[in-house]
Design a protein around this motif. Structure first.
Motif, mmCIF file in Angstrom:
data_model
loop_
_atom_site.group_PDB
_atom_site.id
_atom_site.type_symbol
_atom_site.label_atom_id
_atom_site.label_comp_id
_atom_site.label_asym_id
_atom_site.label_seq_id
_atom_site.Cartn_x
_atom_site.Cartn_y
_atom_site.Cartn_z
ATOM 1 N N LYS A 16 -0.096 -12.651 -11.525
ATOM 2 C CA LYS A 16 1.349 -12.924 -11.442
ATOM 3 C C LYS A 16 1.983 -12.133 -10.695
ATOM 4 O O LYS A 16 2.801 -12.627 -9.752
ATOM 5 C CB LYS A 16 2.020 -12.745 -13.010
ATOM 6 C CG LYS A 16 3.446 -13.096 -12.964
ATOM 7 C CD LYS A 16 3.867 -12.879 -14.335
ATOM 8 C CE LYS A 16 5.595 -13.626 -14.286
ATOM 9 N NZ LYS A 16 6.306 -13.466 -13.316
ATOM 10 N N GLN B 215 2.500 -19.223 -16.839
ATOM 11 C CA GLN B 215 1.781 -20.067 -17.418
ATOM 12 C C GLN B 215 0.332 -20.076 -16.869
ATOM 13 O O GLN B 215 -0.817 -20.201 -17.634
ATOM 14 C CB GLN B 215 2.222 -21.439 -17.528
ATOM 15 C CG GLN B 215 1.314 -22.410 -18.442
ATOM 16 C CD GLN B 215 2.073 -23.679 -18.464
ATOM 17 O OE1 GLN B 215 3.133 -24.120 -18.098
ATOM 18 N NE2 GLN B 215 1.477 -24.713 -19.475
ATOM 19 N N ALA B 216 0.343 -20.274 -15.630
ATOM 20 C CA ALA B 216 -1.033 -20.264 -14.955
ATOM 21 C C ALA B 216 -1.782 -18.801 -14.838
ATOM 22 O O ALA B 216 -2.950 -18.776 -15.254
ATOM 23 C CB ALA B 216 -0.947 -20.539 -13.191
ATOM 24 N N TRP C 151 -7.273 -16.844 -20.059
ATOM 25 C CA TRP C 151 -7.741 -17.394 -21.175
ATOM 26 C C TRP C 151 -9.225 -17.982 -20.477
ATOM 27 O O TRP C 151 -10.231 -18.254 -21.223
ATOM 28 C CB TRP C 151 -7.011 -18.438 -21.525
ATOM 29 C CG TRP C 151 -7.835 -19.561 -22.639
ATOM 30 C CD1 TRP C 151 -7.516 -19.346 -23.882
ATOM 31 C CD2 TRP C 151 -8.485 -20.711 -22.406
ATOM 32 N NE1 TRP C 151 -8.452 -20.242 -24.450
ATOM 33 C CE2 TRP C 151 -9.044 -20.987 -23.643
ATOM 34 C CE3 TRP C 151 -8.981 -21.591 -21.371
ATOM 35 C CZ2 TRP C 151 -9.934 -22.213 -23.863
ATOM 36 C CZ3 TRP C 151 -9.920 -22.360 -21.470
ATOM 37 C CH2 TRP C 151 -10.169 -22.734 -22.710
ATOM 38 N N LEU D 263 -1.540 -16.767 -17.321
ATOM 39 C CA LEU D 263 -2.291 -16.942 -18.828
ATOM 40 C C LEU D 263 -3.515 -17.540 -19.042
ATOM 41 O O LEU D 263 -4.368 -17.472 -19.555
ATOM 42 C CB LEU D 263 -1.096 -17.019 -19.790
ATOM 43 C CG LEU D 263 0.136 -16.061 -20.023
ATOM 44 C CD1 LEU D 263 1.100 -16.654 -20.803
ATOM 45 C CD2 LEU D 263 -0.374 -14.527 -20.480
ATOM 46 N N ALA D 264 -3.273 -18.811 -18.316
ATOM 47 C CA ALA D 264 -4.357 -19.823 -18.144
ATOM 48 C C ALA D 264 -5.643 -19.199 -17.674
ATOM 49 O O ALA D 264 -6.750 -19.389 -18.085
ATOM 50 C CB ALA D 264 -4.007 -21.059 -17.615
#
Length: 236
Positions: A73, A81-82, A88, A84-85
């Protein structure tokens, strides 16, 4: 007469079979726990070795998994969102690696697996350093590979720790060892912040590669193999 004798012998045999077998109890099995034994005899080297493995693997893996979303980030300006993805993805790859480890480590052996895993994890970390970690794609690919490899160690260290000690020391030995994962987990993120502020992102992966290398060398020179060995003989 003969029938009567046979019946008596059968009764005696049946009575003998029904009697419980009394086995002597090993005094060591009922001995009181003494934490000082962790640092005496054959257990001193095992204790210090397993502590180093806990510290090394969790310093790298916890440092990576907590820092990577922030890196995506703040440095690469990805949306939350990207970011965190991507984080993941790293965690998911670690889960897959842990399952493979569970299926294969008994065949390979703990010492051999850990040695190769530590040394193999240095490769993607060194590659990231050489490439400069200039894109999120580079980081998510190579950092995830390193994380997944080391996750097989952190996933199974509880098992290996328990195998290094006899029953009277197993709980305290494993507990003391796993306590060092907290130290490694705390040092990792702090180290990341200090290196990024003073040297830059790519040097974080250099330091992590060095830590993984230390873990590999400690395993090679000081770890013992438990594959195919009876625990009572391995840890008297």
């Amino acid at each position: 007469m003969v029938v009567t004798m046979l019946e008596n012998e059968a009764r005696k045999a049946g009575h003998a079979l029904s009697e419980p077998v009394v086995r002597p109890v090993d005094p060591k099995a009922t001995a009181r726990t003494d934490w000082r034994e962790l640092f005496s005899g054959i257990y001193r080297k095992r204790t210090l070795m397993i502590w180093m493995l806990w510290i090394c693997v969790y310093m790298v893996n916890n440092g990576l998994i907590t820092w990577l979303p922030t890196l995506y980030k703040q440095t690469f300006n990805l949306p939350l969102q990207a970011s965190l993805a991507y984080g993941w993805v790293t965690s998911a790859v670690g889960v897959v690696a842990s399952i493979l480890c569970a299926l294969l480590i008994d065949r390979v052996g703990r010492k051999r697996w850990y040695s190769w895993a530590f040394l193999a994890a240095t490769v993607p970390l060194v590659v990231l350093t050489a490439l400069g970690a200039v894109s999120a794609t580079q980081v998510v690919v190579f950092a995830s590979i390193a994380y997944a490899i080391l996750q097989t160690i952190s996933f199974s260290l509880y098992l290996y720790s328990a195998e290094l000690y006899p029953t009277r020391l197993r709980a305290i030995g494993t507990g003391f060892g796993s306590a060092w994962l907290r130290a490694g987990s705390a040092i990792g993120p702090i180290l990341v912040g200090w290196i990024v502020d003073n040297y830059g992102v790519s040097y974080v992966f250099t330091v992590f590669a060095a830590v993984a290398l230390i873990g590999g060398l400690v395993t090679i020179f000081f770890a013992i193999e438990t594959k195919g060995r009876v625990l009572e003989e391995l840890s008297p």
